[in-house]
Design an enzyme around this catalytic site. Structure first.
Site, PDB file in Angstrom:
ATOM      1  N   SER A  21      23.183  -0.510 -18.757  1.00 15.70           N
ATOM      2  CA  SER A  21      24.329  -0.596 -17.845  1.00 15.70           C
ATOM      3  C   SER A  21      25.422  -1.465 -18.450  1.00 15.70           C
ATOM      4  CB  SER A  21      23.890  -1.197 -16.508  1.00 15.70           C
ATOM      5  OG  SER A  21      22.853  -0.437 -15.957  1.00 15.70           O
ATOM      6  N   ALA A  22      25.044  -2.647 -18.922  1.00  8.99           N
ATOM      7  CA  ALA A  22      26.045  -3.576 -19.453  1.00  8.99           C
ATOM      8  C   ALA A  22      26.490  -3.160 -20.852  1.00  8.99           C
ATOM      9  CB  ALA A  22      25.465  -4.989 -19.479  1.00  8.99           C
ATOM     10  N   GLU A  42      20.456   1.096 -29.725  1.00  2.00           N
ATOM     11  CA  GLU A  42      19.593   1.355 -28.569  1.00  2.00           C
ATOM     12  C   GLU A  42      18.185   1.731 -29.032  1.00  2.00           C
ATOM     13  OE1 GLU A  42      19.453   1.143 -25.240  1.00  2.00           O
ATOM     14  OE2 GLU A  42      17.515   2.144 -25.373  1.00  2.00           O
ATOM     15  N   ALA A  43      17.192   1.112 -28.393  1.00  4.32           N
ATOM     16  CA  ALA A  43      15.795   1.389 -28.764  1.00  4.32           C
ATOM     17  C   ALA A  43      15.368   2.799 -28.384  1.00  4.32           C
ATOM     18  CB  ALA A  43      14.876   0.374 -28.076  1.00  4.32           C
ATOM     19  N   HIS A 477      14.951  -5.241 -10.082  1.00  8.63           N
ATOM     20  CA  HIS A 477      16.276  -5.851 -10.113  1.00  8.63           C
ATOM     21  C   HIS A 477      16.275  -7.203 -10.826  1.00  8.63           C
ATOM     22  CE1 HIS A 477      17.052  -3.552  -6.108  1.00  8.63           C
ATOM     23  NE2 HIS A 477      17.293  -2.796  -7.151  1.00  8.63           N
TER      24      HIS A 477
HETATM   25  C1  LIG Z   1      13.230   2.221 -11.584  1.00  8.07           C
HETATM   26  C2  LIG Z   1      14.489   1.462 -11.302  1.00  8.07           C
HETATM   27  C3  LIG Z   1      15.213   1.726 -10.142  1.00  8.07           C
HETATM   28  C4  LIG Z   1      16.392   1.024  -9.890  1.00  8.07           C
HETATM   29  N1  LIG Z   1      17.172   1.393  -8.819  1.00  8.07           N
HETATM   30  C5  LIG Z   1      18.408   0.857  -8.708  1.00  8.07           C
HETATM   31  C6  LIG Z   1      19.336   1.370  -7.759  1.00  8.07           C
HETATM   32  O1  LIG Z   1      19.075   2.327  -7.032  1.00  8.07           O
HETATM   33  N2  LIG Z   1      20.561   0.783  -7.692  1.00  8.07           N
HETATM   34  C7  LIG Z   1      20.916  -0.259  -8.498  1.00  8.07           C
HETATM   35  O2  LIG Z   1      22.035  -0.762  -8.375  1.00  8.07           O
HETATM   36  N3  LIG Z   1      20.046  -0.777  -9.380  1.00  8.07           N
HETATM   37  C8  LIG Z   1      18.831  -0.210  -9.541  1.00  8.07           C
HETATM   38  N4  LIG Z   1      17.990  -0.662 -10.500  1.00  8.07           N
HETATM   39  C9  LIG Z   1      18.394  -1.840 -11.288  1.00  8.07           C
HETATM   40  C10 LIG Z   1      19.500  -1.555 -12.294  1.00  8.07           C
HETATM   41  O3  LIG Z   1      19.424  -0.240 -12.807  1.00  8.07           O
HETATM   42  C11 LIG Z   1      19.393  -2.601 -13.415  1.00  8.07           C
HETATM   43  O4  LIG Z   1      19.487  -3.893 -12.861  1.00  8.07           O
HETATM   44  C12 LIG Z   1      20.497  -2.467 -14.447  1.00  8.07           C
HETATM   45  O5  LIG Z   1      20.573  -1.141 -14.937  1.00  8.07           O
HETATM   46  C13 LIG Z   1      20.240  -3.448 -15.580  1.00  8.07           C
HETATM   47  O6  LIG Z   1      21.272  -3.387 -16.506  1.00  8.07           O
HETATM   48  P1  LIG Z   1      21.153  -4.163 -17.893  1.00  8.07           P
HETATM   49  O7  LIG Z   1      22.324  -3.750 -18.699  1.00  8.07           O
HETATM   50  O8  LIG Z   1      20.933  -5.603 -17.624  1.00  8.07           O
HETATM   51  O9  LIG Z   1      19.792  -3.633 -18.570  1.00  8.07           O
HETATM   52  P2  LIG Z   1      19.316  -2.155 -18.877  1.00  8.07           P
HETATM   53  O10 LIG Z   1      20.168  -1.148 -18.205  1.00  8.07           O
HETATM   54  O11 LIG Z   1      17.864  -2.114 -18.611  1.00  8.07           O
HETATM   55  O12 LIG Z   1      19.607  -1.973 -20.435  1.00  8.07           O
HETATM   56  C14 LIG Z   1      18.915  -2.615 -21.467  1.00  8.07           C
HETATM   57  C15 LIG Z   1      18.922  -1.653 -22.661  1.00  8.07           C
HETATM   58  O13 LIG Z   1      18.537  -2.376 -23.824  1.00  8.07           O
HETATM   59  C16 LIG Z   1      17.642  -1.584 -24.569  1.00  8.07           C
HETATM   60  N5  LIG Z   1      16.824  -2.502 -25.355  1.00  8.07           N
HETATM   61  C17 LIG Z   1      15.968  -3.454 -24.899  1.00  8.07           C
HETATM   62  N6  LIG Z   1      15.423  -4.117 -25.928  1.00  8.07           N
HETATM   63  C18 LIG Z   1      15.953  -3.590 -27.053  1.00  8.07           C
HETATM   64  C19 LIG Z   1      15.764  -3.859 -28.429  1.00  8.07           C
HETATM   65  N7  LIG Z   1      14.937  -4.807 -28.854  1.00  8.07           N
HETATM   66  N8  LIG Z   1      16.449  -3.114 -29.344  1.00  8.07           N
HETATM   67  C20 LIG Z   1      17.304  -2.129 -28.932  1.00  8.07           C
HETATM   68  N9  LIG Z   1      17.522  -1.841 -27.623  1.00  8.07           N
HETATM   69  C21 LIG Z   1      16.850  -2.555 -26.704  1.00  8.07           C
HETATM   70  C22 LIG Z   1      16.848  -0.845 -23.508  1.00  8.07           C
HETATM   71  O14 LIG Z   1      16.193   0.277 -24.046  1.00  8.07           O
HETATM   72  C23 LIG Z   1      17.939  -0.511 -22.506  1.00  8.07           C
HETATM   73  O15 LIG Z   1      18.571   0.710 -22.802  1.00  8.07           O
HETATM   74  C24 LIG Z   1      16.820   0.012 -10.781  1.00  8.07           C
HETATM   75  C25 LIG Z   1      16.093  -0.251 -11.947  1.00  8.07           C
HETATM   76  C26 LIG Z   1      14.942   0.478 -12.223  1.00  8.07           C
HETATM   77  C27 LIG Z   1      14.200   0.194 -13.499  1.00  8.07           C
END
Ligand SMILES: Cc1cc2nc3c(=O)[nH]c(=O)nc-3n(C[C@H](O)[C@H](O)[C@H](O)COP(=O)(O)OP(=O)(O)OC[C@H]3O[C@@H](n4cnc5c(N)ncnc54)[C@H](O)[C@@H]3O)c2cc1C
Length: 546
Positions: A21-22, A42-43, A477
């Site tokens: 997302s971020a 991306e992994a 979350h």
């Molecule tokens: C099953 C589920 C249902 C959810 N439902 C909702 C909802 O309905 N509404 C809502 O608002 N939120 C929901 N959430 C929460 C929301 O989606 C997350 O809080 C948000 O997407 C997190 O964003 P982020 O950028 O912090 O991490 P993420 O979106 O998780 O991104 C992290 C990325 O980094 C990559 N990565 C990690 N480690 C490495 C590495 N070592 N090397 C390369 N790449 C790597 C991962 O593969 C991933 O693509 C849900 C989450 C899940 C899992």
């Protein structure tokens, strides 16, 4: 123009780890300047699976290790079934597998961040970011955006059962809302979803896809970042492993930015030598900076699914099996509508748990389906049913996430800390009581025959709390594990720079010092939008051209 090469190796102004997302928002913003070279690593794979884009495909997706990380959680609190936290491992990250409920949190959440000395993170700043990212189907207003990359839409075809739930909630005193995101107070209404013309609108769809046309943005998939590389205390790049290839190094002339999510960013930091010194040494990791708070302050929602058997109205269970499912798949591809075009939940409520509470502290979501609790996957029951999930939206319990070994394939050690705070236990009891009052309300009672889980016979306070622990679910979350703060021991400062080192930031849910009140995908994207302002504004220090 600075050289593209450092030590004969191609280098980038920004190396972003994680296209979730971020990470997708950051890549979109930082590559908007054609003179800036951005690498996004991306992994997981490209987001080509149709199960990602068809909203209700997520149930099937959850069982697919190619697109999903599975993080086992320690069985603290005597839970009797193993708990595993899912995360997206694909372009779009968790926004490509999530429930698509779009919530923003409350103004008070961000004003609290500002009050903690985190200048620039108050509600006026964050509202500007939310309005900038949004293309809201309900139109622009002082509180909503239109024309942004992120299309968000209300569910315009709710099940009649959901109408009955809304009526029941209104009868208990909750005002009916068109958009519960724009209200500071209690309310009930149909959820706003990250769904665009019947397709999941992940961060990859909204932000990354348009940016990939830019020649200055490079996206690498199926590439696991193993650690951040330092020269002295300066982050200069990352080491990456791709199947079948020798380990690679990618150099950053400007900054390395971790956007690997609240579970992986702290562990990546720890494995790279930034974290609690004793822990790092115990795993043979050379300490670059002793930062005890890396991995602490884990905040997660704990919810109990309350399931009910129905009569009179069938709900959606039967739509997901047999001939009806086949017809629904066909209908979906012809019209992009129907039950397969829906988010995880149709409606939501924000509730104050008591007369002295200033802003809503409870969230309840409802959906006209029931899950087979005996199944390990997300199988639906055959009989008609509906369920509610509810939780404290500002939990006070805290957990932690720690590296278990120096190798990236060792899963981290996660302690959720659920319900360790009395406030969260009180709200868990409130939720159970509120849902039971809801299903007894005249608008809903005629359709409900039985409480399947936890079961009407469970009324004792300790039994209910025990069930929240043993049979509850994570909200998925998690936030807070590299929390920003004004205090010197905080992991990142208000500009999201990792304290104790240079050239390294974190931009994802891990930097949130508290959890926004609700679901976290929207806040993660708005936070990244804000972070891009901070990064570009500083004009990051590019070392002189070689
Ligand atoms: C099953 C589920 C249902 C959810 N439902 C909702 C909802 O309905 N509404 C809502 O608002 N939120 C929901 N959430 C929460 C929301 O989606 C997350 O809080 C948000 O997407 C997190 O964003 P982020 O950028 O912090 O991490 P993420 O979106 O998780 O991104 C992290 C990325 O980094 C990559 N990565 C990690 N480690 C490495 C590495 N070592 N090397 C390369 N790449 C790597 C991962 O593969 C991933 O693509 C849900 C989450 C899940 C899992």
């Amino acid at each position: 123009m600075p050289s593209r090469y450092v030590d004969g190796m191609e280098s980038y102004d920004y190396v972003i780890v994680g296209a979730g997302s971020a990470g997708c928002v950051l890549a979109y913003r930082l590559s908007a300047d054609p003179a800036t070279r951005v690498l996004l690593i991306e992994a997981g794979p490209e987001d080509r699976s149709p199960l990602i884009h068809m909203p209700k495909g997520f149930g099937r997706l959850f069982g697919d290790p190619r697109h999903v990380w599975y993080f086992p959680v320690e069985p603290d609190g005597g839970r009797n079934r193993p708990e595993v936290w899912l995360r997206g491992k694909v372009l779009g990250g968790s926004s490509s597998i999530n429930g698509m409920v779009y919530m923003r949190g409350q103004a008070a959440n961000y004003d609290d961040w500002q009050a903690r000395g985190l200048g620039g993170w108050g509600w006026p700043d964050m509202l500007r970011c939310f309005r900038a990212i949004e293309n809201h189907a309900l139109g622009a207003s002082d509180l909503r955006g239109a024309g942004g990359p992120l299309t968000v839409t209300p569910d315009r075809e709710p099940h009649p059962l959901s109408d009955a739930v809304v009526d029941a909630a209104v009868s208990l005193g909750l005002p009916r809302r068109d958009d519960i995101n724009t209200e500071a107070d209690e309310g009930v209404g149909y959820v706003i979803r990250t769904i665009n013309r019947g397709r999941r609108w992940s961060a990859a769809s909204a932000f990354l896809r348009p940016a990939r046309r830019r020649p200055n943005l490079t996206v690498v998939t199926d590439a696991l970042v193993e650690r951040v590389l330092f020269e002295g205390r300066r982050a200069v790049g990352v080491s990456v492993r791709r199947a079948g290839r020798a380990p690679e190094v990618h150099r950053a002339r400007g900054e390395v930015i971790l956007a690997a999510g609240a579970l992986m960013s702290p562990v990546l930091l720890q494995r790279s030598g930034v974290g609690p010194g004793a822990l790092l040494q115990a795993h043979g990791v050379e300490v670059v900076a002793d930062r005890p708070m890396v991995g602490e302050n884990l905040i997660e929602h704990r919810m109990l699914a309350m399931q009910y058997r129905l009569r009179g109205l069938a709900g959606h269970n039967r739509e997901h099996a047999g001939i009806r499912l086949a017809a629904n798949v066909l209908g979906y591809y012809l019209t992009r509508r129907g039950v397969l075009a829906k988010a995880s939940h149709e409606l939501g409520m924000l509730i104050k748990s008591g007369p002295d509470v200033l802003t809503p502290d409870v969230q309840i979501l409802a959906s006209p389906v029931t899950y087979d609790r005996s199944a390990t996957s997300f199988a639906l029951e055959a009989e008609p049913g509906m369920h509610f999930i509810g939780h404290a939206i500002q939990p006070r319990s805290r957990g932690r996430v720690m590296m278990r070994g120096a190798e990236m394939n060792a899963p981290p050690e996660i302690h959720a800390g659920y319900l360790t705070d009395a406030h969260d236990r009180r709200i868990a009891l409130f939720v159970t009581d509120f849902v039971r009052r809801l299903v007894r309300a005249p608008a809903l009672a005629p359709y409900v025959t039985a409480e399947l889980s936890p079961g009407a016979e469970i009324t004792d306070t300790e039994d209910i709390l025990d069930l929240h622990l043993r049979s509850g679910n994570a909200g998925y979350h998690a936030v807070g594990t590299c929390a920003m703060g004004a205090q010197p021991d905080a992991v990142v400062d208000a500009r999201l720079r990792v304290r104790g080192v240079e050239g390294l930031r974190i931009v994802d849910c891990s930097v949130m010092p508290t959890i926004p009140s609700g679901n976290t995908n929207g806040p993660a994207m708005a936070l990244a939008w804000r972070a891009a302002d901070l990064i570009v504004d500083r004009g990051h220090a590019r070392p002189a051209a070689a």
